[in-house]
Write a protein that holds these residues in place. Structure first.
Motif, PDB file in Angstrom:
ATOM      1  N   ALA A 242       0.830  -1.205   0.000  1.00 53.77           N
ATOM      2  CA  ALA A 242       0.000   0.000   0.000  1.00 53.77           C
ATOM      3  C   ALA A 242       0.865   1.256   0.000  1.00 53.77           C
ATOM      4  O   ALA A 242       0.513   2.270  -0.629  1.00 53.77           O
ATOM      5  CB  ALA A 242      -0.932  -0.009   1.210  1.00 53.77           C
ATOM      6  N   LEU A 243       2.001   1.206   0.688  1.00 56.33           N
ATOM      7  CA  LEU A 243       2.902   2.362   0.714  1.00 56.33           C
ATOM      8  C   LEU A 243       3.461   2.692  -0.661  1.00 56.33           C
ATOM      9  O   LEU A 243       3.859   3.826  -0.929  1.00 56.33           O
ATOM     10  CB  LEU A 243       4.051   2.117   1.694  1.00 56.33           C
ATOM     11  CG  LEU A 243       3.714   2.251   3.179  1.00 56.33           C
ATOM     12  CD1 LEU A 243       4.867   1.739   4.035  1.00 56.33           C
ATOM     13  CD2 LEU A 243       3.405   3.713   3.528  1.00 56.33           C
TER      14      LEU A 243
ATOM     15  N   ARG B 209      -3.108  -1.386  -4.141  1.00 54.75           N
ATOM     16  CA  ARG B 209      -4.300  -1.632  -3.327  1.00 54.75           C
ATOM     17  C   ARG B 209      -4.282  -3.104  -2.920  1.00 54.75           C
ATOM     18  O   ARG B 209      -4.688  -3.979  -3.689  1.00 54.75           O
ATOM     19  CB  ARG B 209      -5.560  -1.321  -4.123  1.00 54.75           C
ATOM     20  CG  ARG B 209      -6.884  -1.516  -3.366  1.00 54.75           C
ATOM     21  CD  ARG B 209      -7.055  -0.488  -2.289  1.00 54.75           C
ATOM     22  NE  ARG B 209      -8.414  -0.502  -1.736  1.00 54.75           N
ATOM     23  CZ  ARG B 209      -8.744   0.044  -0.575  1.00 54.75           C
ATOM     24  NH1 ARG B 209      -7.811   0.663   0.148  1.00 54.75           N
ATOM     25  NH2 ARG B 209      -9.989   0.025  -0.145  1.00 54.75           N
ATOM     26  N   PRO B 210      -3.796  -3.431  -1.706  1.00 58.01           N
ATOM     27  CA  PRO B 210      -3.668  -4.835  -1.326  1.00 58.01           C
ATOM     28  C   PRO B 210      -4.971  -5.430  -0.816  1.00 58.01           C
ATOM     29  O   PRO B 210      -5.726  -4.782  -0.090  1.00 58.01           O
ATOM     30  CB  PRO B 210      -2.627  -4.781  -0.209  1.00 58.01           C
ATOM     31  CG  PRO B 210      -2.861  -3.457   0.434  1.00 58.01           C
ATOM     32  CD  PRO B 210      -3.243  -2.522  -0.693  1.00 58.01           C
ATOM     33  N   ILE B 211      -5.222  -6.681  -1.194  1.00 54.81           N
ATOM     34  CA  ILE B 211      -6.270  -7.505  -0.595  1.00 54.81           C
ATOM     35  C   ILE B 211      -5.545  -8.584   0.192  1.00 54.81           C
ATOM     36  O   ILE B 211      -4.757  -9.347  -0.372  1.00 54.81           O
ATOM     37  CB  ILE B 211      -7.185  -8.122  -1.667  1.00 54.81           C
ATOM     38  CG1 ILE B 211      -7.897  -7.015  -2.458  1.00 54.81           C
ATOM     39  CG2 ILE B 211      -8.195  -9.066  -1.029  1.00 54.81           C
ATOM     40  CD1 ILE B 211      -8.735  -7.528  -3.619  1.00 54.81           C
ATOM     41  N   VAL B 212      -5.764  -8.623   1.490  1.00 48.66           N
ATOM     42  CA  VAL B 212      -5.018  -9.495   2.392  1.00 48.66           C
ATOM     43  C   VAL B 212      -6.003 -10.514   2.961  1.00 48.66           C
ATOM     44  O   VAL B 212      -7.047 -10.143   3.506  1.00 48.66           O
ATOM     45  CB  VAL B 212      -4.363  -8.681   3.519  1.00 48.66           C
ATOM     46  CG1 VAL B 212      -3.537  -9.582   4.426  1.00 48.66           C
ATOM     47  CG2 VAL B 212      -3.505  -7.560   2.933  1.00 48.66           C
TER      48      VAL B 212
ATOM     49  N   GLY C 215      -4.262   2.470   3.049  1.00 48.94           N
ATOM     50  CA  GLY C 215      -5.496   1.717   2.869  1.00 48.94           C
ATOM     51  C   GLY C 215      -5.242   0.315   2.375  1.00 48.94           C
ATOM     52  O   GLY C 215      -4.179  -0.011   1.843  1.00 48.94           O
ATOM     53  N   GLY C 216      -6.239  -0.522   2.555  1.00 49.38           N
ATOM     54  CA  GLY C 216      -6.180  -1.901   2.085  1.00 49.38           C
ATOM     55  C   GLY C 216      -7.453  -2.619   2.454  1.00 49.38           C
ATOM     56  O   GLY C 216      -8.326  -2.074   3.146  1.00 49.38           O
TER      57      GLY C 216
ATOM     58  N   GLU D 255     -10.284   3.534  -1.478  1.00 55.00           N
ATOM     59  CA  GLU D 255      -8.967   3.951  -0.996  1.00 55.00           C
ATOM     60  C   GLU D 255      -8.764   3.661   0.487  1.00 55.00           C
ATOM     61  O   GLU D 255      -7.628   3.645   0.956  1.00 55.00           O
ATOM     62  CB  GLU D 255      -8.773   5.465  -1.229  1.00 55.00           C
ATOM     63  CG  GLU D 255      -8.867   5.900  -2.680  1.00 55.00           C
ATOM     64  CD  GLU D 255      -7.682   5.421  -3.506  1.00 55.00           C
ATOM     65  OE1 GLU D 255      -6.630   5.107  -2.909  1.00 55.00           O
ATOM     66  OE2 GLU D 255      -7.827   5.361  -4.740  1.00 55.00           O
ATOM     67  N   GLY D 256      -9.832   3.460   1.234  1.00 55.55           N
ATOM     68  CA  GLY D 256      -9.744   3.388   2.684  1.00 55.55           C
ATOM     69  C   GLY D 256      -9.371   2.016   3.208  1.00 55.55           C
ATOM     70  O   GLY D 256      -9.005   1.095   2.465  1.00 55.55           O
ATOM     71  N   ARG D 257      -9.473   1.876   4.533  1.00 53.50           N
ATOM     72  CA  ARG D 257      -9.181   0.620   5.219  1.00 53.50           C
ATOM     73  C   ARG D 257     -10.499  -0.115   5.452  1.00 53.50           C
ATOM     74  O   ARG D 257     -11.404   0.419   6.116  1.00 53.50           O
ATOM     75  CB  ARG D 257      -8.459   0.889   6.540  1.00 53.50           C
ATOM     76  CG  ARG D 257      -7.078   1.483   6.345  1.00 53.50           C
ATOM     77  CD  ARG D 257      -6.310   1.613   7.649  1.00 53.50           C
ATOM     78  NE  ARG D 257      -6.835   2.648   8.520  1.00 53.50           N
ATOM     79  CZ  ARG D 257      -6.542   3.937   8.415  1.00 53.50           C
ATOM     80  NH1 ARG D 257      -5.746   4.358   7.429  1.00 53.50           N
ATOM     81  NH2 ARG D 257      -7.036   4.817   9.259  1.00 53.50           N
ATOM     82  N   VAL D 258     -10.582  -1.343   4.950  1.00 49.05           N
ATOM     83  CA  VAL D 258     -11.839  -2.095   4.966  1.00 49.05           C
ATOM     84  C   VAL D 258     -11.590  -3.514   5.456  1.00 49.05           C
ATOM     85  O   VAL D 258     -10.620  -4.161   5.022  1.00 49.05           O
ATOM     86  CB  VAL D 258     -12.484  -2.149   3.556  1.00 49.05           C
ATOM     87  CG1 VAL D 258     -13.833  -2.858   3.614  1.00 49.05           C
ATOM     88  CG2 VAL D 258     -12.641  -0.751   2.972  1.00 49.05           C
TER      89      VAL D 258
END
Length: 300
Positions: free
Chosen positions: A63-64, A68-71, A96-97, A152-155
């Motif tokens: 993300a840095l 856009r990571p999906i973890v 975000g991720g 863009e946010g943290r979800v």
């Protein structure tokens, strides 16, 4: 019908084809389902092995760089074990991720308590700036995942084997939707609890709200549902730790007289494996158990 986890795999594989900004970080769990995606996008599909702290840290590092990571892994290994990395690597660094869990509270009882995470949403609730989705059907999971991936946010997206028979419209503003209107109280059904709540409240004069986005909490929607009742009686039925959302509901109704009952997974550890349905019944989250507790609270 496919499961939410099946739909997550299929949807994420397509999203990786469509959006070069997306990356997927795995810790062995679900890796077989992403075999083609791993071949097609070896630079954006990373399996770190059974190293959950690294899983979250690697996602935040991506993300840095602007990705856009999906973890993804089981909830107990995505939220509880690497909580420090969730708090610092994503939250403190302000990136975000999308965290997508499987396993829920007790989807795989034979895995034992190490694979159960009834406290995950309560733990995420200690952090600022996270959106939390709890879909109740694979179609809802796909919609919420696509929105999260495009944002863009943290979800945090919490998937479960438990599913309602039919999907409902979700996404967008993320507020609670009114399914049934009554005058004798308000029952909020979260995600996969919806079908059991509907069965449990059959014949009761209550308003039923459906929630798949639980953070931010739709305080305004709850206030509208309670309305001008002289004594607002609210029951929140969640598929994770009982009482997780009672504080948010109390805050929302601070200016109104009200009583709140939070139903969900009890703190007591059930040490027999059993099945998912047996765990539901043991925690009073099957239709019979919900009927007794909701009816008792409302004086029915």
């Amino acid at each position: 019908m496919d499961t939410m986890r099946d739909r997550f795999i299929a949807t994420t594989a397509r999203l990786l084809d469509e959006d070069p900004r997306l990356a997927l970080v795995l810790a062995e769990i679900s890796r077989d389902g992403f075999a083609r995606a791993e071949r097609d996008h070896p630079d954006r599909v990373v399996n770190v092995g059974i190293r959950e702290q690294l899983l979250v840290g690697a996602g935040a590092g991506m993300a840095l760089t602007g990705m856009r990571p999906i973890v993804h892994t089981f909830a107990s290994f995505l939220v509880e074990r690497p909580f420090e990395q969730v708090k610092l690597d994503f939250g403190h660094q302000g990136v975000g991720g999308v965290l997508v869990s499987a396993g829920a509270s007790y989807d795989w009882p034979a895995g034992g308590f190490t694979h159960m995470a009834p406290g995950d949403v309560a733990l995420m609730d200690t952090l600022d700036g996270w959106t939390v989705h709890v879909p109740g059907h694979p179609d809802e999971a796909e919609t919420l995942l696509r929105e999260a991936a495009a944002g863009e946010g943290r979800v945090y997206v919490r998937l479960s084997l438990q599913s309602n028979r039919s999907a409902r419209p979700v996404g967008g503003a993320g507020g609670f939707s009114t399914v049934r209107e009554g005058t004798g109280g308000v029952v909020v059904a979260v995600g996969p609890m919806f079908d059991n709540v509907l069965a449990a409240t059959q014949g009761l004069d209550v308003t039923v709200l459906y929630a798949t986005t639980v953070r931010p909490f739709d305080g305004e929607g709850l206030r509208r549902a309670v309305g001008g009742r002289p004594a607002g009686e609210v029951v929140i039925v969640e598929p994770y730790l009982a009482g997780t959302s009672t504080a948010a509901a109390n805050d929302a109704l601070a200016a109104l007289p009200h009583r709140i009952l939070g139903l969900g997974v009890a703190r007591e550890e059930l040490r027999r494996y059993g099945t998912m349905d047996e765990h539901l019944a043991a925690h009073g989250l099957d239709p019979h158990g919900l009927r007794e507790r909701i009816g008792g609270f409302l004086g029915r």
